[in-house]
Scaffold this motif. Structure first.
Motif, PDB file in Angstrom:
ATOM      1  N   UNK A  54       3.285  14.138  -9.420  1.00 53.27           N
ATOM      2  CA  UNK A  54       4.334  15.164  -9.523  1.00 53.27           C
ATOM      3  C   UNK A  54       4.854  15.258 -10.945  1.00 53.27           C
ATOM      4  N   UNK A  55       5.006  14.101 -11.608  1.00 51.08           N
ATOM      5  CA  UNK A  55       5.491  14.086 -12.983  1.00 51.08           C
ATOM      6  C   UNK A  55       4.517  14.798 -13.916  1.00 51.08           C
ATOM      7  N   UNK A  56       3.206  14.544 -13.718  1.00 52.25           N
ATOM      8  CA  UNK A  56       2.204  15.202 -14.552  1.00 52.25           C
ATOM      9  C   UNK A  56       2.205  16.708 -14.329  1.00 52.25           C
ATOM     10  N   UNK A  85       4.739  18.491 -13.322  1.00 51.65           N
ATOM     11  CA  UNK A  85       5.962  19.027 -13.918  1.00 51.65           C
ATOM     12  C   UNK A  85       5.833  19.149 -15.432  1.00 51.65           C
ATOM     13  N   UNK A  86       5.257  18.106 -16.065  1.00 52.49           N
ATOM     14  CA  UNK A  86       5.079  18.135 -17.519  1.00 52.49           C
ATOM     15  C   UNK A  86       4.137  19.269 -17.930  1.00 52.49           C
ATOM     16  N   UNK A  87       3.069  19.447 -17.154  1.00 53.10           N
ATOM     17  CA  UNK A  87       2.117  20.519 -17.458  1.00 53.10           C
ATOM     18  C   UNK A  87       2.775  21.887 -17.315  1.00 53.10           C
ATOM     19  N   UNK A  88       3.562  22.054 -16.229  1.00 49.08           N
ATOM     20  CA  UNK A  88       4.253  23.319 -16.010  1.00 49.08           C
ATOM     21  C   UNK A  88       5.236  23.606 -17.133  1.00 49.08           C
ATOM     22  N   UNK A  89       5.969  22.572 -17.563  1.00 45.93           N
ATOM     23  CA  UNK A  89       6.931  22.750 -18.654  1.00 45.93           C
ATOM     24  C   UNK A  89       6.228  23.149 -19.942  1.00 45.93           C
ATOM     25  N   UNK A  90       5.096  22.492 -20.223  1.00 48.18           N
ATOM     26  CA  UNK A  90       4.343  22.818 -21.435  1.00 48.18           C
ATOM     27  C   UNK A  90       3.860  24.263 -21.412  1.00 48.18           C
ATOM     28  N   UNK A  91       3.379  24.714 -20.246  1.00 42.97           N
ATOM     29  CA  UNK A  91       2.918  26.096 -20.124  1.00 42.97           C
ATOM     30  C   UNK A  91       4.075  27.081 -20.296  1.00 42.97           C
ATOM     31  N   UNK A  92       5.239  26.740 -19.740  1.00 44.74           N
ATOM     32  CA  UNK A  92       6.407  27.604 -19.886  1.00 44.74           C
ATOM     33  C   UNK A  92       6.860  27.671 -21.341  1.00 44.74           C
ATOM     34  N   UNK A  93       6.780  26.538 -22.048  1.00 43.04           N
ATOM     35  CA  UNK A  93       7.151  26.521 -23.465  1.00 43.04           C
ATOM     36  C   UNK A  93       6.219  27.433 -24.260  1.00 43.04           C
ATOM     37  N   UNK A 128       0.817  -1.206   0.000  1.00 39.74           N
ATOM     38  CA  UNK A 128       0.000   0.000   0.000  1.00 39.74           C
ATOM     39  C   UNK A 128       0.848   1.251   0.000  1.00 39.74           C
ATOM     40  N   UNK A 129       1.925   1.231   0.799  1.00 39.45           N
ATOM     41  CA  UNK A 129       2.833   2.380   0.849  1.00 39.45           C
ATOM     42  C   UNK A 129       3.491   2.620  -0.504  1.00 39.45           C
ATOM     43  N   UNK A 130       3.907   1.502  -1.148  1.00 37.32           N
ATOM     44  CA  UNK A 130       4.572   1.610  -2.433  1.00 37.32           C
ATOM     45  C   UNK A 130       3.617   2.164  -3.496  1.00 37.32           C
ATOM     46  N   UNK A 131       2.358   1.690  -3.463  1.00 33.60           N
ATOM     47  CA  UNK A 131       1.383   2.185  -4.427  1.00 33.60           C
ATOM     48  C   UNK A 131       1.123   3.668  -4.249  1.00 33.60           C
ATOM     49  N   UNK A 132       1.039   4.103  -2.957  1.00 36.27           N
ATOM     50  CA  UNK A 132       0.840   5.528  -2.714  1.00 36.27           C
ATOM     51  C   UNK A 132       2.000   6.362  -3.204  1.00 36.27           C
ATOM     52  N   UNK A 133       3.226   5.857  -3.016  1.00 35.15           N
ATOM     53  CA  UNK A 133       4.405   6.580  -3.466  1.00 35.15           C
ATOM     54  C   UNK A 133       4.428   6.701  -4.988  1.00 35.15           C
ATOM     55  N   UNK A 134       4.027   5.588  -5.673  1.00 34.23           N
ATOM     56  CA  UNK A 134       4.015   5.616  -7.133  1.00 34.23           C
ATOM     57  C   UNK A 134       2.987   6.616  -7.642  1.00 34.23           C
ATOM     58  N   UNK A 135       1.803   6.631  -7.014  1.00 38.07           N
ATOM     59  CA  UNK A 135       0.772   7.583  -7.422  1.00 38.07           C
ATOM     60  C   UNK A 135       1.226   9.020  -7.209  1.00 38.07           C
ATOM     61  N   UNK A 136       1.884   9.246  -6.061  1.00 32.32           N
ATOM     62  CA  UNK A 136       2.388  10.581  -5.768  1.00 32.32           C
ATOM     63  C   UNK A 136       3.444  10.999  -6.780  1.00 32.32           C
ATOM     64  N   UNK A 137       4.324  10.059  -7.130  1.00 35.23           N
ATOM     65  CA  UNK A 137       5.361  10.358  -8.120  1.00 35.23           C
ATOM     66  C   UNK A 137       4.754  10.658  -9.484  1.00 35.23           C
ATOM     67  N   UNK A 138       3.733   9.885  -9.844  1.00 34.35           N
ATOM     68  CA  UNK A 138       3.072  10.113 -11.134  1.00 34.35           C
ATOM     69  C   UNK A 138       2.402  11.475 -11.171  1.00 34.35           C
TER      70      UNK A 138
END
Length: 368
Positions: A26-28, A30-38, A14-24
């Motif tokens: 954050x990645x989304x 970051x990708x959205x922020x980068x796209x907006x900056x571009x 359960x802890x690992x799944x939560x960490x993966x979701x949190x990482x995903x």
């Protein structure tokens, strides 16, 4: 007997799944922020063509591209004077420059980087009215690409030299091809070809400009002071040349009544400010690619959408735009050794700011 069901909320899975979701997530984000900056950088890059269009129309209206460049640099200088001298710290740093020049803390030619910007703004006032914004920007960016390859090879703008690889030479060759393609409809008009050479030469000179501006920023301790000095040097050179012209044969023009024709300098400064902010979130490569895309696409849109500019967008112009964008992308790819992390970070900021000073990019905030 009473049985107890084990809790699962604290299980490793359960802890690992939560960490993966949190990482995903954050990645989304970051990708959205980068796209907006571009997207923001593409729009900021379009300020370069807007500045060129304003200065070009100013030169066309008053019939004197030299005077138009002088007005553009003058408005930028006034704004920078207010910005620099409004703060005691930057005021002291600015007033210390004459002493720094006398002490030869850095080679004297670094203080003349503003001359590169003067050549580009002068070429805007002289050529854009005839060439169109798109042809001007392609010629300018092509010169910047070639200059960037040469300056990187010589180690002018960084402490680490970039070797002349096949890829980088290809980028330079494509830059030349883009210029040839975009002026091909005017091969029968020799004076147009000569005019197209002017922004190309300006781009070649501007490749060194970031190094000079960065050196002045280092020795004064302020990039704002460096930009202000850049405007002062460019304005002074244009003014001296104009006074010589006036003494030799006389000059005659009337200031236009349209307020927007005085926005060349402010548009350049706005581009500088935006690039300085955006480079922190994007890095030099993405900033350069996005800003060049904004300059090239913005040039086409301006020429096509504003009939009053009087410039036809040929198929050759579109093809040249695509080739120039590819050439810029190839020219920005680092080769060989990379600079140290601290040097790379500072260099990205300095190059983006100084390139913007060159004319939007000069570039432009291209970050050569």
């Amino acid at each position: 007997m009473k049985h107890t069901t084990p809790a699962t909320t604290g299980s490793p899975s359960g802890t690992q799944g939560g960490a993966l979701n949190s990482s995903a997530r954050r990645s989304r984000v970051k990708d959205t922020a980068t796209a907006l900056l571009v997207v923001a950088t593409v729009l900021a890059g379009a300020l370069g063509p807007m500045q060129a269009a304003v200065n070009g129309q100013l030169g066309k209206t008053i019939g004197d591209g030299h005077a138009a460049a002088l007005i553009s640099f003058g408005t930028g200088l006034v704004l920078m004077f207010v910005v620099v001298f409004a703060r005691p710290a930057t005021r002291r740093e600015a007033l210390a420059i004459p002493g720094l020049i006398r002490s030869r803390t850095i080679p004297w030619w670094n203080y003349l980087a503003g001359l590169c910007g003067a050549v580009i703004v002068l070429s805007e006032g002289v050529t854009v009215g005839v060439l169109g914004v798109a042809t001007f920007q392609i010629s300018l960016i092509s010169g910047l690409v070639i200059s960037g390859v040469i300056c990187d090879r010589l180690g002018v703008t960084a402490s680490v030299k970039q070797p002349l690889t096949t890829t980088r030479l290809l980028g330079a060759a494509l830059a030349i091809a883009a210029t040839v393609v975009v002026i091909s409809p005017s091969f029968s008009v020799p004076h147009t070809i000569v005019l197209a050479i002017m922004p190309f030469v300006g781009g070649l000179l501007a490749g060194w400009q970031p190094a000079g501006n960065a050196a002045v920023a280092d020795v004064t301790g302020s990039m704002l002071v460096s930009i202000g000095w850049n405007f002062l040097v460019g304005f002074t050179a244009l003014l001296i040349a104009y006074l010589v012209r006036a003494a030799a044969g006389g000059v005659d023009f009337q200031l236009p009544s349209e307020w927007w024709m005085y926005l060349g300098g402010p548009l350049g400064l706005l581009s500088i400010a935006l690039m300085a902010l955006l480079v922190r979130g994007l890095g030099l490569l993405l900033l350069g690619l996005a800003s060049v895309a904004g300059q090239l696409v913005g040039s086409l849109v301006l020429d096509a959408a504003i009939p009053a500019l009087g410039h036809t967008v040929h198929v050759a112009t579109v093809i040249g735009t695509v080739i120039a964008l590819v050439a810029a992308g190839i020219g920005m790819i680092p080769s060989g050794k990379a600079a140290h992390p601290d040097e790379a970070g500072d260099g990205a900021h300095e190059d983006a700011v100084a390139a913007a000073v060159a004319g939007g990019e000069a570039g432009e905030a291209s970050g050569r």
